[in-house]
Design an enzyme around this catalytic site. Structure first.
Site, PDB file in Angstrom:
ATOM      1  N   SER A 767       0.860  -1.174   0.000  1.00 51.88           N
ATOM      2  CA  SER A 767       0.000   0.000   0.000  1.00 51.88           C
ATOM      3  C   SER A 767       0.900   1.227   0.000  1.00 51.88           C
ATOM      4  CB  SER A 767      -0.902   0.005   1.236  1.00 51.88           C
ATOM      5  OG  SER A 767      -1.618   1.213   1.278  1.00 51.88           O
ATOM      6  N   TYR A 854      -6.799  -0.778  -5.566  1.00 55.62           N
ATOM      7  CA  TYR A 854      -7.727   0.091  -4.847  1.00 55.62           C
ATOM      8  C   TYR A 854      -7.061   1.400  -4.419  1.00 55.62           C
ATOM      9  CZ  TYR A 854      -5.408  -1.300  -0.497  1.00 55.62           C
ATOM     10  OH  TYR A 854      -4.483  -1.505   0.489  1.00 55.62           O
TER      11      TYR A 854
END
Ligand code: ADP
Ligand code: MG
Ligand code: MG
Length: 887
Positions: A767, A854
């Site tokens: 991330s 995402y």
């Protein structure tokens, strides 16, 4: 330049050389005029000079040889179409010379009206209309605008003399001045020009025309036009076209007038023709605020009803044709209607959503187009308080809508004062001529900021937007006197302490406390978002640290939590003492003691979050505390902690001192803590997995992603992941059940991005922590950037604040590289981004393009990200955004 290139395009009389497709050449205004003429709508005839000439003219100061001849030819054609002659003593042709770029820049460039008048032709105008007041009103307007635009003298010197004349006559409005005053004004205005520029006013209409054409080209480079382009991302090399249009006259009396109409309500989106008009008026009178305009609905009845019916019919036709809400300029001359401009109407987020959805229902556009048409960032407005659209309000001035939402408070003219009053519990609005870094604390303290000067990139605008604070800048009608503690605007005075409302969505400054309402998130919004969700590939998660945040995130449509920061849980209530104990503990035993107290608190929080997310992924980041924020600061804090730890105060003070870091941002934080004190990682992993097991035991689903922060080395991640997996096995064993989980890392240091292939061996997911990645890539501390970043943006050194808009060129390159390296090791590696950028449309689109799975952003930004992700998917499929092609 190729010899056959064409520079000039005529329109009028039901036909045109150009069309709406030629915006690049004709500009939005010229293209719209051409298209309206082709549609058979009543547009006065004229011609447009290509925007392609603008930049060469600005750089070289010359035009192609054949341009004069070409303009001449089109001027002749215009004379035939209008049955009037330019410069003739009888029935003279007058024209407007207007600017217009391919992208609409409302009010940013210049226009001159009634061009072609001199002492001779004005007599022709008197004779043909038998209306000397009208003729001299047109003449004085012409000289006034010419002095402002072509001689670049500004509006002031002329406005002052005009005011003087009005005072002398006790006339409230300029239309109340008699013809001889208007005639005298013409002389006065010419004298001003002669005095200031030392040249006589040009009498020759052809010379006037060329002076105006050149001035319009020059207006492409005015400061406000340049600023506007920078804020709206409009390229500097488009240039403006010049449209020369036969004049029609709204100032011929009470059966004449001018106005602006919108095919739908641009605040709510409701389908009603609306707008303003004035009789016996011309040009900008309606918007300039010199006279109070009347609502278009008032045209419906009475003598002017036929004008209204015509307008209604044409507005409907234009909207059908352009498939979008139109903003139309019109003029009626002795009851006969003319259209002078049509363009896509600017609208609030609320109106954008409603009109897009209703246009689909009416069969005008497809759902794809509706999704593309709404600017994602405008959805933000849907969740801010707004001025009740039904409330009657007194608008004292209008400025640039620099940061959305509406807020009200007591007027305050000084930053220190704002801070002081806010501390005493007052709600204040900070009003300044303009702001500078010295006003920063005042902006922080205020509900809203209002400035008289400055553009969309001025200090106030940049700072307020960054803080999500309501802001209006460049309200030029306002005269702020900070010393006297008051402002004057259009004849009104607001003193310190008086209530004022600032509407950052529309730019309005409203007297008193306007009624504010929470916008209703209705069926239109739900519809649009359903279309968006069907189209996007990118998933959208939220950053949420508490069960409350997690619930809100779900309501905004988050599909999981992309970042749950565990240190934020530590600030709450009495936990801080336990956290401090852990941090200052002199040895492992002391740390374990404190950790044992923290375990049940963390576990309870995680349980709440897992419950709220009902089976969606939850990424929990292990401790990454800004240590200095946790250390006890005051004497009292130190004493409390000493008592809790049963340590002498002096001993504790030494311990605290030993922990102070010179540069905490680059210090003992992130996984470096877990590496040196593995028991911290153990406790957190235990809290996470025990919580997960408990929620699963209640029959709910849980998907856990444990995230290790601030990794620079693959070995750091390997060691931390080992601990997490060991604890997980242990908990599952004792609880007799297992929960699916992943262990991954944040990529927030350049070294991690550069060695992502090695790191991916140890990671189930990445991330991107773009806040830290931006800090470390730029080598600048976000906490200190406030001193200089606004300057960088204001002066165009950076186009945007890189903490708000991802720096695709630099930081983005690291992201692309890390994605490529990571997936080379593990093709299925799940990759996301957390940090403010996850909710910024351009950054979201970037994330889609580089193949992330995402984005994760603050709950409020989730709808913005969902819509931006859908637009990115449509762009990728090559679905053309026809919105951009309409004028
Ligand atoms: P802006 O881009 O600032 O709107 P415009 O070129 O549209 O500037 O013109 C300013 C004002 O003058 C508008 O209200 C417009 O309708 C009016 N106007 C422009 N040309 C004419 C014309 N030929 N006859 C009458 N009014 C005109
Ligand atoms: Mg206009
Ligand atoms: Mg970080």
């Amino acid at each position: 330049m190729p010899a056959l290139e064409r520079w000039v395009y005529s329109f009028g009389d039901g036909r045109a050389d150009g069309s709406a497709a030629m915006r690049d050449i004709l500009g939005g205004k010229g293209a719209g005029l051409a298209e309206m003429a082709n549609l058979g709508l009543p547009v006065p005839p004229g011609f447009t000079i290509s925007a392609k000439l603008c930049l060469t003219y600005l750089e070289q100061g010359t035009f192609p040889d054949d341009l004069r001849e070409e303009v001449d030819r089109h001027l002749k054609q215009l004379e035939r179409a209008s049955k009037k002659r330019f410069g003739a003593a009888e029935n003279p042709l007058l024209v407007s010379v207007r600017s217009g770029a391919a992208v609409s820049m409302p009010g940013m460039m210049e226009t001159v009206l009634n061009l072609g008048l001199n002492d001779r032709t004005v007599q022709g105008l008197v004779a043909s209309t038998k209306n000397p007041r009208f003729a001299f009103d047109s003449y004085r307007r012409f000289v006034q605008m010419y002095g402002d635009v072509v001689f670049e003298l500004g509006k002031e010197p002329f406005a002052e003399v005009l005011e003087e004349f009005k005072r002398r006559r006790r006339a409230a409005r300029d239309i109340d001045l008699p013809a001889e005053d208007l005639q005298a004004l013409v002389h006065e205005f010419k004298a001003i020009i002669q005095a200031k520029r030392d040249v006589p006013f040009p009498d020759d209409p052809v010379a006037q025309l060329w002076g105006a054409i050149e001035a319009v080209f020059r207006s492409w480079r005015t400061r406000r036009a340049v600023d506007y382009r920078r804020v709206h991302g409009i390229p500097d090399d488009l240039g403006t076209a010049v449209s020369v249009v036969a004049m029609v006259y709204g100032n011929l009396g009470d059966d004449s007038g001018t106005g602006v109409a919108f095919t739908r309500d641009c605040r709510t989106g409701a389908k009603v023709l609306n707008g303003d008009f004035l009789t016996n008026a011309q040009g900008e009178d309606v918007v300039s605020g010199a006279r109070t305009p009347r609502a278009i609905a008032q045209l419906k009845r009475g003598r002017l009803a036929p004008v209204y019916r015509e307008l209604e019919r044409m507005a409907a036709k234009l909207e059908r044709h352009f498939k979008d809400v139109q903003d139309i300029e019109f003029t009626f001359e002795h009851g006969r209607l003319y259209l002078l401009q049509t363009r896509r109407a600017q609208r609030t987020g609320l109106a954008a959503v409603r009109s897009a959805v209703e246009l689909v229902a009416e069969g005008r556009i497809t759902p794809d187009e509706a999704v593309q048409r709404v600017p994602p960032q405008d959805l933000d407005q849907l969740f801010h308080p707004m001025v009740d659209p039904r409330a009657a309000v007194t608008v004292v001035a209008k400025g640039l809508p620099a940061s959305p939402g509406a807020a009200m408070g007591e007027a305050v003219f000084d930053a220190d004062q704002a801070e002081l009053l806010a501390k005493q519990g007052h709600r204040v609005v900070l009003i300044r001529p303009e702001t500078s870094p010295e006003d920063f604390h005042g902006i922080v303290a205020a509900q809203a900021v209002l400035t008289a000067r400055g553009g969309m990139t001025s200090h106030a605008a940049v700072v307020a937007r960054g803080m999500g604070k309501t802001c209006v800048v460049g309200a030029t009608d306002i005269d702020v006197d900070p010393h006297a503690g008051r402002l004057r605007a259009n004849g009104r005075v607001v003193k310190q302490g008086q209530l004022i409302t600032v509407d950052g969505t529309t730019g309005r400054v409203i007297l008193g406390a306007a009624k504010l309402v929470e916008p209703k998130i209705g069926a239109h919004y739900a519809r649009l978002m359903a279309w968006a969700d069907e189209r996007r590939r990118l998933r959208v998660r939220a950053n949420a640290d508490t069960p409350g945040d997690a619930k809100r995130a779900r309501q905004f449509g988050a599909e999981g939590i992309g970042l749950c920061r565990t240190e934020h849980m530590f600030f709450e209530g009495d936990r801080i003492t336990a956290v401090r104990e852990m941090i200052v503990a002199p040895d492992e035993a002391g740390r374990r003691h404190a950790l044992a107290r923290l375990l049940p608190m963390q576990r309870a929080d995680f349980e709440g979050i897992f419950e709220a997310m009902a089976g969606h992924s939850v990424t929990i980041r292990l401790l990454d505390p800004p240590l200095h924020e946790f250390l006890p600061k005051t004497r009292a804090e130190v004493t409390t902690l000493a008592r809790a730890m049963r340590l002498p105060v002096a001993r504790l003070e030494r311990l605290v001192e030993s922990l102070v870091e010179a540069n905490p941002m680059l210090g003992h934080r992130g996984c470096r803590l877990g590496i040196t004190y593995p028991e911290i990682t153990e406790m957190q992993a235990r809290a996470i997995f025990e919580a997960a097991c408990r929620v699963v035991a209640r029959g709910k689903q849980v998907v856990v992603e444990v995230m290790i922060p601030l990794v620079a080395l693959a070995e750091e991640l390997r060691r931390q992941a080992e601990i997490v997996r060991r604890v997980a096995q242990d908990v599952f064993h004792t609880q007799g059940r297992a929960v699916p989980y992943l262990v991954g890392t944040m990529i927030e240091l350049p070294r991690a991005a550069l060695t992502a292939d090695a790191i991916a061996k140890e990671a189930d997911f990445f991330s991107f922590g773009t806040n830290d990645l931006t800090q470390t890539t730029f080598g600048l501390s976000r906490d200190d950037a406030g001193r200089f970043l606004p300057f960088y943006v204001e002066h165009g050194i950076l186009s945007d604040d890189p903490f708000q808009v991802l720096d695709q060129e630099g930081v983005g390159k690291l992201i692309e590289l890390a994605v490529r390296l990571g997936r080379a090791t593990k093709p299925e590696l799940k990759i996301g981004i957390c940090g403010e950028h996850g909710g910024e449309p351009a950054s979201v689109k970037f994330c889609h393009r580089v193949g992330l799975n995402y984005v994760s952003c603050s709950p409020f930004r989730v709808p913005v990200a969902r819509l931006a992700a859908a637009q990115a998917a449509l762009e990728e499929q090559g679905v053309i955004n026809r919105t951009k092609a309409t004028v």
